[in-house]
Design an enzyme around this catalytic site. Sequence first.
Site, PDB file in Angstrom:
ATOM      1  N   GLY A  21      -8.789  -3.990 -10.877  1.00 45.37           N
ATOM      2  CA  GLY A  21      -7.867  -3.257 -10.028  1.00 45.37           C
ATOM      3  C   GLY A  21      -7.782  -1.792 -10.395  1.00 45.37           C
ATOM      4  O   GLY A  21      -7.749  -0.912  -9.532  1.00 45.37           O
ATOM      5  N   ARG A  25      -9.950   1.225 -15.724  1.00 41.40           N
ATOM      6  CA  ARG A  25     -10.590   0.093 -16.391  1.00 41.40           C
ATOM      7  C   ARG A  25     -12.055  -0.004 -15.966  1.00 41.40           C
ATOM      8  O   ARG A  25     -12.914  -0.413 -16.751  1.00 41.40           O
ATOM      9  CB  ARG A  25      -9.859  -1.216 -16.089  1.00 41.40           C
ATOM     10  N   ARG A  44     -10.546   9.565  -3.860  1.00 42.38           N
ATOM     11  CA  ARG A  44      -9.176   9.161  -4.184  1.00 42.38           C
ATOM     12  C   ARG A  44      -9.049   8.675  -5.634  1.00 42.38           C
ATOM     13  O   ARG A  44      -8.187   7.874  -5.965  1.00 42.38           O
ATOM     14  CB  ARG A  44      -8.668   8.069  -3.227  1.00 42.38           C
ATOM     15  N   ARG A  88     -14.121 -10.070  -8.655  1.00 44.73           N
ATOM     16  CA  ARG A  88     -12.872  -9.445  -9.120  1.00 44.73           C
ATOM     17  C   ARG A  88     -12.634  -9.867 -10.556  1.00 44.73           C
ATOM     18  O   ARG A  88     -12.722 -11.055 -10.909  1.00 44.73           O
ATOM     19  CB  ARG A  88     -11.709  -9.886  -8.239  1.00 44.73           C
ATOM     20  N   SER A  91      -6.104  -9.270 -14.084  1.00 40.36           N
ATOM     21  CA  SER A  91      -5.045  -9.988 -14.786  1.00 40.36           C
ATOM     22  C   SER A  91      -4.279 -10.861 -13.808  1.00 40.36           C
ATOM     23  O   SER A  91      -4.348 -10.685 -12.595  1.00 40.36           O
ATOM     24  CB  SER A  91      -4.090  -8.994 -15.461  1.00 40.36           C
ATOM     25  N   ASP A 205       0.493 -12.346 -18.555  1.00 39.04           N
ATOM     26  CA  ASP A 205       1.914 -12.651 -18.741  1.00 39.04           C
ATOM     27  C   ASP A 205       2.181 -14.061 -18.225  1.00 39.04           C
ATOM     28  O   ASP A 205       1.399 -14.603 -17.438  1.00 39.04           O
ATOM     29  CB  ASP A 205       2.806 -11.636 -18.017  1.00 39.04           C
ATOM     30  N   ARG A 218      -4.231  -6.738 -24.118  1.00 43.14           N
ATOM     31  CA  ARG A 218      -4.926  -6.878 -22.844  1.00 43.14           C
ATOM     32  C   ARG A 218      -6.338  -6.322 -22.938  1.00 43.14           C
ATOM     33  O   ARG A 218      -7.286  -6.929 -22.452  1.00 43.14           O
ATOM     34  CB  ARG A 218      -4.146  -6.169 -21.727  1.00 43.14           C
TER      35      ARG A 218
END
Length: 234
Positions: A21, A25, A44, A88, A91, A205, A218
């Site tokens: 996402g 990353r 962007r 994809r 998390s 989480d 993470r």
Amino acid sequence: MSTPHIAANLGDFAETVLMPGDPLRAKFIAENFLDDAKCVTSVRNMLGYTGTYKGKRISVMGSGMGIPSISIYATELYKDFGVENIIRIGSCGAVRDDIKIRDVIIGMGASTDSNVNRIRFNQCDFAALADFSLLHKVVNTAARLDKKVHVGNVFTADLFYTPQPEMFALMEKHGVLAVEMEAAGLYGVAAELGKKALAVFTVSDHIKTGEQTTADERENTFKDMMELTLESIL
């Protein structure tokens, strides 16, 4: 042949694109996992890179948050840049007691409260499923590397801050593994365009217990997910 959201040329992307996402990353993955990575788009600030992993040409690009964002990028990658596979990597929040923080989940299917796939499918229910060949490769790679994974249904939510927390118990009752925000949209785009898609997650989480990973945890845990995904592509 730039599109409204991707400034690149045909051939700049590999046939397989990994999509976290967060665009930063994507940059981290390119710098730490790929050789000779080159930035091929930055419209962007949604960064995209192409490099190699053990000689295999692979791209990585951010998707942004939510179904609308990943649907835009997936559509343009599939239709305009010759991409065949999008995985994809992100998390998720666990909703079951048998799933723990830092576990890896593979989304075989994706339920959702979004209406996007009903719009695609003439207002009928559409089973948003992963491509089996990609799923099979990741599961087999996990077995070869002796990595535990959970495979099953995830829930793609339109809202991060939900006004219906009672849904989590219903998800658990129906065997849903975790909640995230993009997979059902990605699977719908891939089905519509005759392409392949998969979603692989690290549990960051736990919705029932409130347990969360730190930023450092993470990053370190995501490395396990990355190794699994990259090795499966080989």
